[in-house]
Scaffold this active site. Structure first.
Site, PDB file in Angstrom:
ATOM      1  N   LYS A 195       0.901  -1.230  -0.008  1.00  9.32           N
ATOM      2  CA  LYS A 195      -0.108  -0.083   0.062  1.00  9.32           C
ATOM      3  C   LYS A 195       0.926   1.172   0.037  1.00  9.32           C
ATOM      4  O   LYS A 195       1.823   1.381   0.937  1.00  9.32           O
ATOM      5  CB  LYS A 195      -0.821  -0.077   1.174  1.00  9.32           C
ATOM      6  N   LYS A 248      -2.211  -1.741  -3.723  1.00  8.68           N
ATOM      7  CA  LYS A 248      -3.122  -0.591  -4.028  1.00  8.68           C
ATOM      8  C   LYS A 248      -2.259   0.730  -3.870  1.00  8.68           C
ATOM      9  O   LYS A 248      -1.336   0.672  -3.303  1.00  8.68           O
ATOM     10  CB  LYS A 248      -3.777  -0.453  -2.550  1.00  8.68           C
TER      11      LYS A 248
HETATM   12  C1  PBG Z   1      -7.248   3.361   5.499  1.00 13.02           C
HETATM   13  C2  PBG Z   1      -7.691   3.418   4.193  1.00 13.02           C
HETATM   14  C3  PBG Z   1      -7.512   4.473   3.097  1.00 13.02           C
HETATM   15  C4  PBG Z   1      -7.929   3.708   1.950  1.00 13.02           C
HETATM   16  C5  PBG Z   1      -8.488   2.611   2.361  1.00 13.02           C
HETATM   17  N1  PBG Z   1      -8.259   2.374   3.736  1.00 13.02           N
HETATM   18  C6  PBG Z   1      -7.033   5.817   3.354  1.00 13.02           C
HETATM   19  C7  PBG Z   1      -5.567   5.921   3.359  1.00 13.02           C
HETATM   20  O1  PBG Z   1      -4.896   5.195   3.827  1.00 13.02           O
HETATM   21  O2  PBG Z   1      -5.498   7.262   3.482  1.00 13.02           O
HETATM   22  C8  PBG Z   1      -8.072   4.531   0.590  1.00 13.02           C
HETATM   23  C9  PBG Z   1      -8.972   4.085  -0.314  1.00 13.02           C
HETATM   24  C10 PBG Z   1      -9.458   4.952  -1.321  1.00 13.02           C
HETATM   25  O3  PBG Z   1      -8.657   5.705  -1.793  1.00 13.02           O
HETATM   26  O4  PBG Z   1     -10.316   4.669  -2.186  1.00 13.02           O
HETATM   27  N2  PBG Z   1      -6.121   3.568   5.944  1.00 13.02           N
END
Ligand code: PBG
Length: 323
Positions: A195, A248
Site C-alpha cells: 500500500k 493499492k
Molecule cells: C485506511 C484506508 C485508506 C484507503 C483505504 N483504507 C485511506 C488512507 O490510507 O489514507 C483509501 C481507499 C481509497 O482511496 O479509495 N487507511
C-alpha cells in the site's frame, strides 16, 4: 510469397470472433464494493468527489447490500465514520462501533454476502493518523494492539474476512495471533501488503473523514517509487500468515500486480482507489471520455495484469453492464 502471411486482424473481424479469443473476462463475483457506514437512520449522503457513493446509515447499508448481492457482486468492504473520534481510536474496536453494528445488520438481513472489513485506525483517531501517537510519531508496536482488537471485534460481529490497511510492521502476525486466541482461526486475512502513500486516496479521505490533521502517511505507507520493496512487503505478510494480499492503488501500479502474480501463488487483490474512480467520473462528466468504456477498460486491465479480486467503486455499474 503473398504478403502479409500473418494477419492479426483475422481474429478481430467480428464480435463473436473477438469474444472467442478474448484472454481476460470480468466477473462481478470478483468485485468488492467499498461502503461507508455512518451513525443515524435513513441517511444517504452523497460524497462530493465520488458521485454515486454515499455515507450511509446502517439501515441504508443493508438496503445497498441487498442490491449488491442481487447483482452477483462478490462482497463489500466496510469503512466506518464513528460518532466521535478520540486519541485512542476507541470506535475502531468497540463492540458496538459503527462497523460492528453494520456487520451484524448485514449478516442478519443479507445472508450469503461476503463481508470484508478494513482494519485501520485513521477514521477513528482525532488526529487522523493510522496509529497511536507517541512523541509526535505513529508508534508501530503499540498500534498493533488496537489493530488486533479491531480484527477480533469484526470477527465477533460476523465479518468473513479482515483486511488490515494501516501498514504497521508485524500487524498480520499480531492479528493472526489474536484471532486464533479468540476462536477465530477460520477467519482469513486479506493484507493490504503493498500500500503506497498515494495522492489518489484524496477523495476517500473526504468520504471517510480521515485526513491526517498534521503531517502525512509517508512514514508508514510505501514510497511510490519502490517496486522491489513492495515484493518484500508481500513476502513478509505471507510469512506472517496473510491468506491473500493486495496491491493499492491499482492502475498506476499494474507492474507490481503483475510481479506479484508471477511470484506468489495466493489470491491477489487490487484496489482501484477513490482517485482512480473520481478521475474517470470527472472526465466522463466533462464529456472528455466515455464513462462505461473507461470503467470496463480500467477493470479489464487490472484483471489482465494479474489481480483476481478487484476492490472498486464501479462494482455496481460494472456488474449491471456485465449482466
Ligand atoms: C485506511 C484506508 C485508506 C484507503 C483505504 N483504507 C485511506 C488512507 O490510507 O489514507 C483509501 C481507499 C481509497 O482511496 O479509495 N487507511
Amino acid at each position: 510469397m503473398p504478403f502479409p502471411i500473418h494477419r492479426m486482424r483475422r481474429l478481430r473481424a467480428s464480435e463473436p470472433m473477438r469474444s472467442l479469443v478474448r484472454e481476460t473476462r470480468l466477473d462481478p463475483a470478483e468485485f468488492i464494493l467499498p461502503l461507508f457506514a455512518c451513525p443515524g437512520e435513513g441517511i444517504r449522503r452523497e460524497i462530493g468527489a465520488m458521485p454515486g457513493n454515499f455515507q450511509m446509515s446502517v439501515d441504508e447499508i443493508v438496503r445497498e447490500c441487498a442490491e449488491v448481492r442481487a447483482l452477483g457482486i462478490g462482497g463489500v468492504i466496510l469503512f466506518g465514520l464513528p460518532e466521535t473520534k478520540d486519541e485512542t481510536a476507541s470506535g475502531a474496536y468497540a463492540d458496538d462501533g459503527i462497523v460492528q453494528r453494520a456487520i451484524r445488520a448485514i449478516r442478519r438481513e443479507v445472508p450469503g454476502l461476503l463481508i470484508v472489513t478494513d482494519v485501520c485506525n485513521c477514521e477513528y483517531t482525532s488526529h487522523g493518523h493510522c496509529g497511536k501517537i507517541v512523541d509526535g510519531e505513529v508508534d508501530n508496536d503499540q498500534t498493533l494492539e488496537w489493530l488486533a482488537a479491531s480484527a477480533v471485534s469484526h470477527a465477533r460481529a460476523g465479518a468473513d474476512i479482515v483486511a488490515p490497511s494501516d501498514m504497521m510492521d508485524g500487524r498480520v502476525a499480531a492479528i493472526r495471533h489474536e484471532l486464533d486466541a479468540n476462536d477465530f482461526a477460520h477467519i482469513p486475512i486479506l493484507s493490504y501488503a503493498a500500500k503506497f502513500a498515494s495522492v489518489f486516496y484524496g477523495p476517500f479521505r473526504e468520504a471517510a473523514e480521515s485526513a491526517p490533521q498534521f503531517g502525512d502517511r509517508r512514514a508508514y505507507q510505501m514510497d511510490p517509487a519502490n517496486g522491489r520493496e513492495a515484493m518484500r512487503e508481500i513476502e513478509l505478510d505471507l510469512e506472517e500468515g496473510a491468506d491473500m494480499i493486495m496491491v493499492k492503488p491499482a492502475m498506476p501500479y499494474l507492474d507490481l500486480i503483475r510481479d506479484a502474480r508471477r511470484r506468489f501463488d495466493v489470491p491477489i487483490a487490487a484496489y482501484q482507489v477513490s482517485g482512480e474512480f473520481s478521475m474517470i467520473e470527472a472526465a466522463a462528466r466533462n464529456g472528455w471520455i466515455d464513462h462505461d468504456r473507461a470503467m470496463l477498460e480500467s477493470l479489464t486491465c487490472i484483471r489482465r495484469a494479474g489481480a483476481q479480486i478487484i476492490l472498486t467503486y464501479f462494482a455496481k455499474p460494472a456488474a449491471e453492464l456485465l449482466g
